[in-house]
Design a protein around this motif. Sequence first.
Motif, PDB file in Angstrom:
ATOM      1  N   GLU A   1       0.821  -1.218   0.000  1.00  0.00           N
ATOM      2  CA  GLU A   1       0.000   0.000   0.000  1.00  0.00           C
ATOM      3  C   GLU A   1       0.851   1.263   0.000  1.00  0.00           C
ATOM      4  O   GLU A   1       0.464   2.276  -0.575  1.00  0.00           O
ATOM      5  CB  GLU A   1      -0.893   0.024   1.253  1.00  0.00           C
ATOM      6  CG  GLU A   1      -1.960  -1.065   1.286  1.00  0.00           C
ATOM      7  CD  GLU A   1      -2.620  -1.181   2.665  1.00  0.00           C
ATOM      8  OE1 GLU A   1      -3.369  -2.144   2.870  1.00  0.00           O
ATOM      9  OE2 GLU A   1      -2.370  -0.305   3.532  1.00  0.00           O
ATOM     10  N   GLY A   2       2.008   1.201   0.669  1.00  0.00           N
ATOM     11  CA  GLY A   2       2.809   2.413   0.891  1.00  0.00           C
ATOM     12  C   GLY A   2       3.672   2.811  -0.294  1.00  0.00           C
ATOM     13  O   GLY A   2       3.985   3.999  -0.464  1.00  0.00           O
ATOM     14  N   PHE A   3       4.086   1.840  -1.096  1.00  0.00           N
ATOM     15  CA  PHE A   3       4.973   2.148  -2.226  1.00  0.00           C
ATOM     16  C   PHE A   3       4.197   2.194  -3.532  1.00  0.00           C
ATOM     17  O   PHE A   3       3.277   1.403  -3.749  1.00  0.00           O
ATOM     18  CB  PHE A   3       6.065   1.081  -2.373  1.00  0.00           C
ATOM     19  CG  PHE A   3       7.088   1.069  -1.272  1.00  0.00           C
ATOM     20  CD1 PHE A   3       7.645   2.252  -0.788  1.00  0.00           C
ATOM     21  CD2 PHE A   3       7.541  -0.129  -0.738  1.00  0.00           C
ATOM     22  CE1 PHE A   3       8.606   2.239   0.216  1.00  0.00           C
ATOM     23  CE2 PHE A   3       8.508  -0.160   0.266  1.00  0.00           C
ATOM     24  CZ  PHE A   3       9.029   1.026   0.740  1.00  0.00           C
ATOM     25  N   GLY A   4       4.631   3.060  -4.428  1.00  0.00           N
ATOM     26  CA  GLY A   4       4.051   3.132  -5.759  1.00  0.00           C
ATOM     27  C   GLY A   4       4.714   2.137  -6.714  1.00  0.00           C
ATOM     28  O   GLY A   4       5.676   1.448  -6.366  1.00  0.00           O
ATOM     29  N   ALA A   5       4.203   2.106  -7.943  1.00  0.00           N
ATOM     30  CA  ALA A   5       4.603   1.088  -8.913  1.00  0.00           C
ATOM     31  C   ALA A   5       6.096   1.148  -9.263  1.00  0.00           C
ATOM     32  O   ALA A   5       6.768   0.125  -9.337  1.00  0.00           O
ATOM     33  CB  ALA A   5       3.764   1.211 -10.185  1.00  0.00           C
ATOM     34  N   GLU A   6       6.620   2.356  -9.504  1.00  0.00           N
ATOM     35  CA  GLU A   6       8.023   2.459  -9.924  1.00  0.00           C
ATOM     36  C   GLU A   6       8.960   2.024  -8.799  1.00  0.00           C
ATOM     37  O   GLU A   6       9.961   1.346  -9.031  1.00  0.00           O
ATOM     38  CB  GLU A   6       8.349   3.888 -10.376  1.00  0.00           C
ATOM     39  CG  GLU A   6       9.760   4.086 -10.911  1.00  0.00           C
ATOM     40  CD  GLU A   6      10.082   3.216 -12.134  1.00  0.00           C
ATOM     41  OE1 GLU A   6       9.154   2.869 -12.893  1.00  0.00           O
ATOM     42  OE2 GLU A   6      11.267   2.867 -12.315  1.00  0.00           O
TER      43      GLU A   6
END
Lengths: 489, 480
Positions: free
Chosen positions: A346-351
């Motif tokens: 949840e905390g990190f984005g895709a890149e």
Amino acid sequence: MINKSLKQLGAMLQAKEISSVELTQEYLNRIDRLNPEINAFITLDKDKTLAQAKNADAMLAAGKASAMTGLPIAQKDIFVAKGWRTTCGSKMLETFIGPYDADIIERFDSVGAVNLGKTNMDEFAMGSSNETSYFGKVQNPWDRSRVPGGSSGGSAAAVAARLCAAATGTDTGGSIRQPASLCGLSGLKPTYGLASRFGMIAFASSLDQSGPMAKSCEDMALMMNVITGFDKRDSTSLNREKEDYTRDLNKPLAGLKVGLPKEYFAEGLGADVATVVQEAIAEYKKLGAEIVDISLPNTMLSIPVYYVLAPAEASSNLSRFDGVRYGHRAKEYGDLMDMYCKSRAEGFGAEVKRRILIGTYVLSAGYYDAYYLKAQQIRRLIAQDFENAFKKCDIIMGPTAPSTAFKAGEKADDPVSMYLQDIYTIAVNLAGLPGMSIPAGFAQSADGKKLPVGLQIIGNYFDEARMLNAGHAYQQVTDWHIQMPEGIE
Amino acid sequence: MEWEVVIGLETHTQLQTKTKIFSGASTEFGSEPNTQACVVSLALPGVLPVLNREAVKCAIKFGLAVNAEIAARSVFARKNYFYPDLPKGYQISQYELPVVGKGSMKIQVGTGDKAYEKVINITRAHLEEDAGKSVHGAQEGMSGIDLNRAGTPLLEIVTEPDMRSAAEAVAYAKKLHDLVQWIGICDGNMQEGSFRCDVNVSVRPKGSDKLGTRREIKNLNSFKFMQQAIEYETQWQIETLEDGGTIQQATVLFNPDSGETRAMRSKEEANDYRYFPDPDLLPLAISENDINTVKTEMPELPEAMKARFEAQYGLAHYDANALTSSRATADYFVATVDTDCDAKLAANWVMGSVSAKLNADDKEISESPISPSALASLIKRIQDGTISNNAAKQVFEAMWAGEGDADSIIESKGLKQVSDTGAIEAIVDEVLAANAAMVEEFKAGKEKAFNALVGQAMKASKGKANPAQVNEILKKKLGA
């Protein structure tokens, strides 16, 4: 007034023509008006900012001021600042309040500069368009439909839109220089180890370096005097005598040997960018520089090498964001493993996830030798390329980025084409060298917009004063750096 | 089939530095949870490790003590895994290039006739940081994390698989335990976890030169448990193989209540730690000069001291060994003989009465109520004939009980030995007159009667007569 340099504004403050509070308020007003669209800032704290300005005015009144006292500087949101929310562009740190000051924050505080706010950035500095930020895209002030570059896209847009006189950035593979190029400003990544990394949230520790983003080289020299210096809290910080980076600004350039790497002018470079860069080099000839052809044969390997090493380090550096002590923690979870997985998912984005996966993969047993170790070997070859080149020339020039600012969304789903944005900048980080981008002119977009083009200047280790000298001389005979985008009045 | 057990040890010794290995936080044990967790211990975003050179000094000391290669350049690496008490998500350790390379240590195994010496080869020793602690049960349905210990410096000492019995493994562990305290790099407190052993155990048919599959017994913090765990594990492996089974490589835990070992995780479930050099830390450089500086601070090592005790004081090998079993014992002995008392007498007292009393009172030698100089003054009174050995024992008891120094106790208890020839002759005459029968027996050839007469004379003098003089005078008078 908004187009005045740090130097000029500093002189006005010293002469009491304006107070720091007035100057700061002027920028805060501009931010109020323009930032809702441009989105260059993630966090503002007017009370804190104005309190600092007040304090600076007291220093000025007491005659205890130095060149930077009272000048509002925007800080990239990668630097932890006490009492300031510090997000690094990530949901992971959406509510994280810095409990201590980064070295760079301390240094600006100690000279009485004013922290104007925390600027937007690609999440954990991973990106070349500022589109990976959890806090939304940033507009390029020259064409609002285009990206400002990244990862220091918020700082670049803020300076370009004259929301601040200068800002800080960090550069792991081009994150100062590429946005500087795309937004028409001056940006410098110092020699690795000159600026402390203490309090700068780590992306790839062996490559990360902070530096100034400003309108002119003269302003960058003033900021370099603040930013650099030994810090015992960073084991990679170099214990050298302090330098005055303004000392050589006005040296004549006659006899300066400028190397042009043939690989930087080969396939992949946009024709519009090539034209502008060649014109800038012609200008340097007029200033007395001698042009030398050089080769950096391993340039093409720098992207694959970088995309092994930087994710490897990042995958480990980002392990601390586990939801245990601070940062995002999933609301509902079963056992410990579930808490880790959900919190990080949840905390990190895709890149960021992509790079953690790549990094974890290349460090895995059985793959380490083929990827990480091999990449380290090639990294040494890349550094040798420069070592050989600097036997033939004093500084190296070329394009900063292969293209001008591209449209938002244009490359968002094509990571490889995004990664190629840094083709000319990454090798500098791999070698630990100083690199700089300065405005060299404009290309025209199809719809008739002026899009800035950056000239990259690469120096040998610790040659920042000479690079700033070269940039300053050029800025004395050109006005690209003081041109302003439309619609920011 | 006859089986042979093969054992290697990995020991985590907590180094006695004031602050942590990569930060300025205190390493003190037993503080309130998280009061010694600075921004680095907490692994806040943006913080960086800075090496504590004191920890390096400890590693050099150890390297010198086991005659090991000390690396001019070693590298800190990150060992990546997720655990709540590991705040960074990686442990900073050393992997490919450790600070201490190959060395060796001589151990003594067994006692009496069966005692033998053996050399145990040290593979390497490397610096690393300790993790924090998970605290379970303090809060309902939640686990707590205490990061006070996170970042405490450790030296992990790894041996070759050189040990062939639980006794050898324990002898090595004890010797290492003594050594790290001797050179002052570890407090040796096993209850507080300052000295923890992982033991790799495998078995093979005797005579085979191929190693069997090993299982690793984790975190043994007492020598007794180590002995039990190895014995159980060895037996278990032998039985498993004899029953036609195979040994799977695994990590096991010892349960002191059941006396059994139980697998924690198999190799298939093992972590891939993704080691790589820590980019936040420069390679650790150690110069000849650094090593020489530490050399000047090194105490005399037990082996050297043992040889010196034998040569300088003429002590037996066994005695010299016992006196150098710990730094505290050796220091006590040296302080005693430094006052010019007889070394052999001193050795006997230290290993005899002093050690027996300490055992009985469950005290360390550093807590002995009799100081080395006090003991020396007692020994000098034996040497100069002021008191007999028997009287000395009484004086010693009184000194232990805190009744004063040797001289005042001798005085107050009236234990001074009579060495006046005239007085002794008078006593002997009395005894001879009163024991005519014994005299006859002696003259008839019963040697025992002589001893009985000595005893009578001593008794008549209330134990104060100098026994040597009594002997001599009796012999003369009896014409023996």
